[in-house]
Scaffold this motif. Structure first.
Motif, PDB file in Angstrom:
ATOM      1  N   HIS A  43       0.842  -1.159  -0.001  1.00  0.00           N
ATOM      2  CA  HIS A  43      -0.007  -0.013  -0.115  1.00  0.00           C
ATOM      3  C   HIS A  43       0.840   1.282   0.083  1.00  0.00           C
ATOM      4  O   HIS A  43       1.996   1.426   0.600  1.00  0.00           O
ATOM      5  N   LYS A  44       0.474   2.064  -0.793  1.00  0.00           N
ATOM      6  CA  LYS A  44       1.141   3.645  -0.726  1.00  0.00           C
ATOM      7  C   LYS A  44       0.705   4.515   0.141  1.00  0.00           C
ATOM      8  O   LYS A  44      -0.615   4.955  -0.110  1.00  0.00           O
ATOM      9  N   ASP A  45       1.439   4.719   1.301  1.00  0.00           N
ATOM     10  CA  ASP A  45       0.698   5.517   2.231  1.00  0.00           C
ATOM     11  C   ASP A  45       0.585   7.106   1.778  1.00  0.00           C
ATOM     12  O   ASP A  45       0.980   7.169   0.910  1.00  0.00           O
ATOM     13  N   ALA A  46       0.289   7.780   2.889  1.00  0.00           N
ATOM     14  CA  ALA A  46       0.184   9.239   2.707  1.00  0.00           C
ATOM     15  C   ALA A  46       1.331   9.743   2.239  1.00  0.00           C
ATOM     16  O   ALA A  46       1.532  11.011   1.679  1.00  0.00           O
ATOM     17  N   SER A  47       2.468   9.258   2.906  1.00  0.00           N
ATOM     18  CA  SER A  47       3.970   9.927   2.476  1.00  0.00           C
ATOM     19  C   SER A  47       4.582   9.370   1.498  1.00  0.00           C
ATOM     20  O   SER A  47       5.551   9.469   1.252  1.00  0.00           O
ATOM     21  N   LYS A  48       3.741   8.393   0.642  1.00  0.00           N
ATOM     22  CA  LYS A  48       4.203   8.118  -0.744  1.00  0.00           C
ATOM     23  C   LYS A  48       5.201   6.973  -0.676  1.00  0.00           C
ATOM     24  O   LYS A  48       5.922   6.589  -1.476  1.00  0.00           O
ATOM     25  N   LYS A  49       5.285   6.426   0.475  1.00  0.00           N
ATOM     26  CA  LYS A  49       5.880   5.149   0.675  1.00  0.00           C
ATOM     27  C   LYS A  49       5.095   3.922   0.659  1.00  0.00           C
ATOM     28  O   LYS A  49       4.178   3.906   0.987  1.00  0.00           O
ATOM     29  N   TRP A  50       5.823   3.034  -0.096  1.00  0.00           N
ATOM     30  CA  TRP A  50       5.130   1.580  -0.023  1.00  0.00           C
ATOM     31  C   TRP A  50       5.459   0.760   1.246  1.00  0.00           C
ATOM     32  O   TRP A  50       6.623   0.627   1.680  1.00  0.00           O
ATOM     33  N   VAL A  51       4.388   0.315   1.769  1.00  0.00           N
ATOM     34  CA  VAL A  51       4.456  -0.414   3.012  1.00  0.00           C
ATOM     35  C   VAL A  51       3.562  -1.978   2.726  1.00  0.00           C
ATOM     36  O   VAL A  51       2.814  -2.015   1.942  1.00  0.00           O
ATOM     37  N   VAL A  52       4.006  -2.784   3.567  1.00  0.00           N
ATOM     38  CA  VAL A  52       3.163  -4.172   3.393  1.00  0.00           C
ATOM     39  C   VAL A  52       2.093  -4.257   4.277  1.00  0.00           C
ATOM     40  O   VAL A  52       2.493  -3.813   5.622  1.00  0.00           O
ATOM     41  N   THR A  53       0.977  -4.663   3.861  1.00  0.00           N
ATOM     42  CA  THR A  53      -0.246  -5.029   4.700  1.00  0.00           C
ATOM     43  C   THR A  53      -0.763  -6.040   4.330  1.00  0.00           C
ATOM     44  O   THR A  53      -0.602  -6.562   3.291  1.00  0.00           O
ATOM     45  N   ASP A  54      -1.409  -6.933   5.215  1.00  0.00           N
ATOM     46  CA  ASP A  54      -1.921  -7.998   5.176  1.00  0.00           C
ATOM     47  C   ASP A  54      -1.336  -9.133   4.581  1.00  0.00           C
ATOM     48  O   ASP A  54      -1.637  -9.412   3.300  1.00  0.00           O
ATOM     49  N   SER A  55       0.015  -9.511   5.111  1.00  0.00           N
ATOM     50  CA  SER A  55       0.769 -10.387   4.188  1.00  0.00           C
ATOM     51  C   SER A  55       0.937 -11.691   5.205  1.00  0.00           C
ATOM     52  O   SER A  55       0.819 -11.768   6.585  1.00  0.00           O
ATOM     53  N   GLU A  56       1.463 -12.700   4.484  1.00  0.00           N
ATOM     54  CA  GLU A  56       1.577 -13.984   5.174  1.00  0.00           C
ATOM     55  C   GLU A  56       3.188 -13.928   5.936  1.00  0.00           C
ATOM     56  O   GLU A  56       3.384 -14.567   6.641  1.00  0.00           O
ATOM     57  N   ILE A  57       3.963 -12.801   5.232  1.00  0.00           N
ATOM     58  CA  ILE A  57       5.399 -12.936   5.701  1.00  0.00           C
ATOM     59  C   ILE A  57       5.700 -11.389   6.056  1.00  0.00           C
ATOM     60  O   ILE A  57       4.682 -10.646   5.464  1.00  0.00           O
ATOM     61  N   THR A  58       6.703 -11.384   6.729  1.00  0.00           N
ATOM     62  CA  THR A  58       7.188  -9.805   6.688  1.00  0.00           C
ATOM     63  C   THR A  58       8.387  -9.580   5.806  1.00  0.00           C
ATOM     64  O   THR A  58       9.327 -10.554   5.955  1.00  0.00           O
ATOM     65  N   ILE A  59       8.659  -8.664   5.281  1.00  0.00           N
ATOM     66  CA  ILE A  59       9.862  -8.193   4.657  1.00  0.00           C
ATOM     67  C   ILE A  59      10.551  -6.785   4.938  1.00  0.00           C
ATOM     68  O   ILE A  59       9.756  -6.115   5.803  1.00  0.00           O
ATOM     69  N   ASP A  60      11.704  -6.650   4.766  1.00  0.00           N
ATOM     70  CA  ASP A  60      12.451  -5.281   5.021  1.00  0.00           C
ATOM     71  C   ASP A  60      11.489  -4.218   4.518  1.00  0.00           C
ATOM     72  O   ASP A  60      11.260  -4.304   3.156  1.00  0.00           O
ATOM     73  N   PRO A  61      11.324  -3.117   5.268  1.00  0.00           N
ATOM     74  CA  PRO A  61      10.519  -1.990   4.657  1.00  0.00           C
ATOM     75  C   PRO A  61      11.281  -1.442   3.568  1.00  0.00           C
ATOM     76  O   PRO A  61      10.440  -0.930   2.493  1.00  0.00           O
ATOM     77  N   ASP A  62      12.569  -1.319   3.275  1.00  0.00           N
ATOM     78  CA  ASP A  62      13.108  -0.938   2.316  1.00  0.00           C
ATOM     79  C   ASP A  62      13.211  -1.737   1.018  1.00  0.00           C
ATOM     80  O   ASP A  62      13.029  -1.134  -0.026  1.00  0.00           O
ATOM     81  N   PHE A  63      13.033  -3.040   1.430  1.00  0.00           N
ATOM     82  CA  PHE A  63      12.694  -3.863   0.329  1.00  0.00           C
ATOM     83  C   PHE A  63      11.283  -3.690  -0.447  1.00  0.00           C
ATOM     84  O   PHE A  63      11.106  -3.697  -1.567  1.00  0.00           O
ATOM     85  N   ALA A  64      10.259  -3.693   0.465  1.00  0.00           N
ATOM     86  CA  ALA A  64       8.885  -2.996   0.233  1.00  0.00           C
ATOM     87  C   ALA A  64       9.045  -1.952  -0.651  1.00  0.00           C
ATOM     88  O   ALA A  64       8.248  -1.947  -1.609  1.00  0.00           O
ATOM     89  N   GLN A  65       9.760  -0.904  -0.324  1.00  0.00           N
ATOM     90  CA  GLN A  65       9.755   0.156  -1.035  1.00  0.00           C
ATOM     91  C   GLN A  65      10.607  -0.137  -2.658  1.00  0.00           C
ATOM     92  O   GLN A  65      10.180   0.526  -3.544  1.00  0.00           O
ATOM     93  N   ALA A  66      11.418  -0.775  -2.573  1.00  0.00           N
ATOM     94  CA  ALA A  66      12.098  -1.142  -3.824  1.00  0.00           C
ATOM     95  C   ALA A  66      11.165  -1.698  -4.721  1.00  0.00           C
ATOM     96  O   ALA A  66      11.154  -1.346  -6.027  1.00  0.00           O
ATOM     97  N   ILE A  67      10.445  -2.743  -4.345  1.00  0.00           N
ATOM     98  CA  ILE A  67       9.577  -3.238  -4.973  1.00  0.00           C
ATOM     99  C   ILE A  67       8.359  -2.323  -5.683  1.00  0.00           C
ATOM    100  O   ILE A  67       8.091  -2.347  -6.809  1.00  0.00           O
ATOM    101  N   GLY A  68       7.908  -1.408  -4.654  1.00  0.00           N
ATOM    102  CA  GLY A  68       6.980  -0.528  -5.166  1.00  0.00           C
ATOM    103  C   GLY A  68       7.369   0.177  -6.128  1.00  0.00           C
ATOM    104  O   GLY A  68       6.713   0.535  -7.241  1.00  0.00           O
ATOM    105  N   ARG A  69       8.580   0.795  -5.997  1.00  0.00           N
ATOM    106  CA  ARG A  69       9.299   1.796  -6.910  1.00  0.00           C
ATOM    107  C   ARG A  69       9.365   0.813  -8.216  1.00  0.00           C
ATOM    108  O   ARG A  69       9.177   1.599  -9.325  1.00  0.00           O
ATOM    109  N   SER A  70       9.812  -0.343  -8.099  1.00  0.00           N
ATOM    110  CA  SER A  70       9.974  -1.259  -9.402  1.00  0.00           C
ATOM    111  C   SER A  70       8.677  -1.098 -10.326  1.00  0.00           C
ATOM    112  O   SER A  70       8.705  -0.935 -11.172  1.00  0.00           O
TER     113      SER A  70
END
Length: 77
Positions: A43-70
């Motif tokens: 999910h892209k939050d109000a500060s325009k950062k990609w964060v993981v929501t409702d997931s089976e696993i957790t990943i590094d927030p920077d990795f989530a941001q990198a995937i969202g940017r990709s």
């Protein structure tokens, strides 16, 4: 079946699959992907950062941001 994409993060290659990429446009703020067989919701939050929501696993927030940017670059979001 979704679009498979590759990303390198911390010198390690990952392949992820975008679920329903046809519905992605400039206003999209939620993405569903499959990473290593696990479904993630980004999910892209109000500060325009990609964060993981409702997931089976957790990943590094920077990795989530990198995937969202990709995805953003691929779909010109």
């Amino acid at each position: 079946m979704g679009l498979k994409m590759r990303i390198t993060y911390n010198d390690k290659d990952y392949v992820y699959e975008i679920i329903d990429g046809a519905s992605i446009n400039k206003e999209t703020t939620d993405l569903k992907i499959i990473l290593n067989g696990h479904q993630l919701s980004l999910h892209k939050d109000a500060s325009k950062k990609w964060v993981v929501t409702d997931s089976e696993i957790t990943i590094d927030p920077d990795f989530a941001q990198a995937i969202g940017r990709s995805v953003s670059l691929r779909y010109r979001m």
